[in-house]
Write an enzyme that holds these catalytic residues in place. Structure first.
Site, PDB file in Angstrom:
ATOM      1  CE  LYS A  20      -3.936  -2.147   2.326  1.00  0.00           C
ATOM      2  NZ  LYS A  20      -4.935  -2.006   3.424  1.00  0.00           N
ATOM      3  CE1 TYR A  68      -9.491  -2.777   0.599  1.00  0.00           C
ATOM      4  CE2 TYR A  68      -8.608  -0.951  -0.669  1.00  0.00           C
ATOM      5  CZ  TYR A  68      -8.420  -2.035   0.169  1.00  0.00           C
ATOM      6  OH  TYR A  68      -7.159  -2.382   0.588  1.00  0.00           O
ATOM      7  CG  ASN A  82      -3.589  -2.118   6.878  1.00  0.00           C
ATOM      8  OD1 ASN A  82      -3.508  -1.745   5.719  1.00  0.00           O
ATOM      9  ND2 ASN A  82      -4.538  -2.924   7.307  1.00  0.00           N
ATOM     10  CG  HIS A 132      -5.669  -6.284   0.285  1.00  0.00           C
ATOM     11  ND1 HIS A 132      -6.826  -6.301   1.016  1.00  0.00           N
ATOM     12  CD2 HIS A 132      -5.837  -7.196  -0.713  1.00  0.00           C
ATOM     13  CE1 HIS A 132      -7.669  -7.174   0.463  1.00  0.00           C
ATOM     14  NE2 HIS A 132      -7.089  -7.728  -0.580  1.00  0.00           N
ATOM     15  CD  GLU A 148      -9.118  -9.380  -3.097  1.00  0.00           C
ATOM     16  OE1 GLU A 148      -9.960  -9.125  -2.225  1.00  0.00           O
ATOM     17  OE2 GLU A 148      -7.938  -9.677  -2.815  1.00  0.00           O
TER      18      GLU A 148
END
Ligand code: CMP
Length: 139
Positions: free
Chosen positions: A10, A50, A113, A116, A127
């Protein structure tokens, strides 16, 4: 069973030049990076990715964050790759993440964070298909 999972490094991690360090944890855990591309996610891509969180209060913030800097999208392959990568990432909130996990080592907070990973084999397939074709994946 050998399987594949989808991973994203990320913006908080790419911004701090941590792509190599995250990849080292992934590879040390026995997962193989069989496809990888650095991209700037568009707002449409992030919203679609998302979509399941669309009703959550943090959805807008999440989409904004995921488009705030480049990300690295990846396909990881290995024994029980979905579950294995979730172990390697650690808990969503770095405060709860086990020592040595990517999030314990590098994540800044529950939103930023660092990584993913897919939560099921079915979601992994969906995905992966959002970002890669079969020809991109070299096992
Ligand atoms: P990820 O595994 O990519 O899936 C959904 C993401 O939403 C999650 O990681 C976090 O980045 C983000 N997220 C989850 N909970 C919160 C929260 N309470 N506040 C902000 N972002 C969150």
């Amino acid at each position: 069973m050998t399987e594949r999972t989808f991973s994203i490094i990320k913006p908080d991690a790419t911004r701090r030049n941590l792509t190599g360090k995250v990849n080292a944890v992934i590879e040390d855990a026995g997962l193989r990076i069989v496809a990888q591309r650095r991209i700037q996610m568009t707002e449409d891509q992030a919203k679609k990715f998302y979509e399941v969180h669309a009703e959550r209060p943090f959805y807008g913030e999440l989409v904004e964050f995921m488009t705030s800097a480049p990300v690295v999208v990846q396909v990881l392959e290995g024994e029980n790759a979905v579950a294995r990568y979730r172990e390697v990432m650690g808990a969503t909130n770095p405060k709860d993440a086990a020592p040595g996990t990517i999030r314990a080592l590098y994540a800044e907070n529950v939103g930023e964070n660092s990584v993913h990973g897919s939560d099921s084999q079915e979601n992994a397939r969906l995905e992966i298909a959002q970002f890669f074709t079969d020809a991109d994946i070299v096992g």
